[in-house]
Design a protein around this motif. Sequence first.
Motif, PDB file in Angstrom:
ATOM      1  N   ASN A  52      20.015 -10.876  44.823  1.00 20.65           N
ATOM      2  CA  ASN A  52      20.962 -11.860  44.298  1.00 20.65           C
ATOM      3  C   ASN A  52      20.325 -12.831  43.316  1.00 20.65           C
ATOM      4  N   GLY A  53      19.115 -12.535  42.919  1.00 21.11           N
ATOM      5  CA  GLY A  53      18.441 -13.400  41.963  1.00 21.11           C
ATOM      6  C   GLY A  53      17.887 -14.667  42.568  1.00 21.11           C
ATOM      7  N   MET A  54      17.693 -14.665  43.888  1.00 18.09           N
ATOM      8  CA  MET A  54      17.148 -15.841  44.560  1.00 18.09           C
ATOM      9  C   MET A  54      15.680 -15.612  44.917  1.00 18.09           C
ATOM     10  N   LEU A  55      14.871 -16.613  44.614  1.00 20.62           N
ATOM     11  CA  LEU A  55      13.463 -16.535  45.018  1.00 20.62           C
ATOM     12  C   LEU A  55      13.387 -16.592  46.539  1.00 20.62           C
ATOM     13  N   VAL A  56      12.605 -15.694  47.111  1.00 23.66           N
ATOM     14  CA  VAL A  56      12.407 -15.717  48.565  1.00 23.66           C
ATOM     15  C   VAL A  56      10.954 -15.997  48.930  1.00 23.66           C
ATOM     16  N   ARG A  57      10.078 -15.979  47.928  1.00 16.93           N
ATOM     17  CA  ARG A  57       8.724 -16.510  48.126  1.00 16.93           C
ATOM     18  C   ARG A  57       8.314 -17.198  46.831  1.00 16.93           C
TER      19      ARG A  57
END
Lengths: 223, 115
Positions: A52-57
Amino acid sequence: MVTVALDINPEHAKPWIALAEPTHPSLIDTTHITDELFGFINVPMAVWIDENGMLVRPAEAASIERSPLRDQEVPTGLPPRIEKMYREVKSIPDDSEGYRSAILDWARHGAASKYAMSPEEVVAASQPVSSNQARAAACFALGEHLHRTVGHDAAVPWWREAHALYPENWTYKRQAWTLVTTPEGATENDLMQGPNEVYSGNWLDDVIAAGGGGSYSVRPQLE
Amino acid sequence: MIISGTQLSVPEFLAATGWEAKPEGLCRGELCVPAPGALTNGVVDVTVAAKKLGMPLVHDASHNVWALGVATTTGRALASAKAFFPSSLIDAMGRAFDFNSLRGRRIIMVAWASW
């Protein structure tokens, strides 16, 4: 996988890309804009971005393989400065095994991976940024722009200011140093980045001043 | 990030900074920072927007060039977890890369350098 070379001269990155024969997008960031957008302050560093285009790290040291250099004895008879550099490089923390395992876990489990952070967690886990450090990004950008459009001399005052404002940002320093320590016509960048007449800093002395190789990288927090 | 002046269109400001100027404020993903006075008739007053986002605005008077620093609204390198992909990255052939081609896929973006 997307790789991004932080090289203001793309010709310096191209031979390495050609040698690697990558099958993934292999990009070049000639303005270091990804430093600002993702928080890269050294290399190699990486961020993880979900579907979804979200940074997760957040940006963190991204080695996935232990360098043979770490297990080698420091050769005898080296010039003193080279020997010191060797020892500092060997003391840079090695988190490659854990980081590689974390990547594989995320590849298998996606959002359910224990290594994937929530949006709030990833912002909180990104590096602190002060007003001086934020200003350093603008100074580096001005230097890059003037290097490209006016000439190197116009860039130097801004890069000096960027280095002074954000000494922990090694991409700003190493990029600038290598331009003045690489001999004219050399086919490869000078990686020693020793004392020079343009900048007050250099790789070895700045690493030691920062606390040594142990303080050189943003270690991934995997627990 | 280099900007062409202190009055930018909404698309220009978005392309330069990753922040979209909306009536409710300056937004990235779900995060919107209230910024009264920053947007007027489709024009972003960068001096106001920069102040609201805690972005240093630096001017090289000799060459009349402006640059913005990093937003400091959160005190962290990331103001939001929403990734903003720049349009300026190129491949080894010098071609611009469209990150939309990776939409719906997980990405590990690795920074390296020749130096």
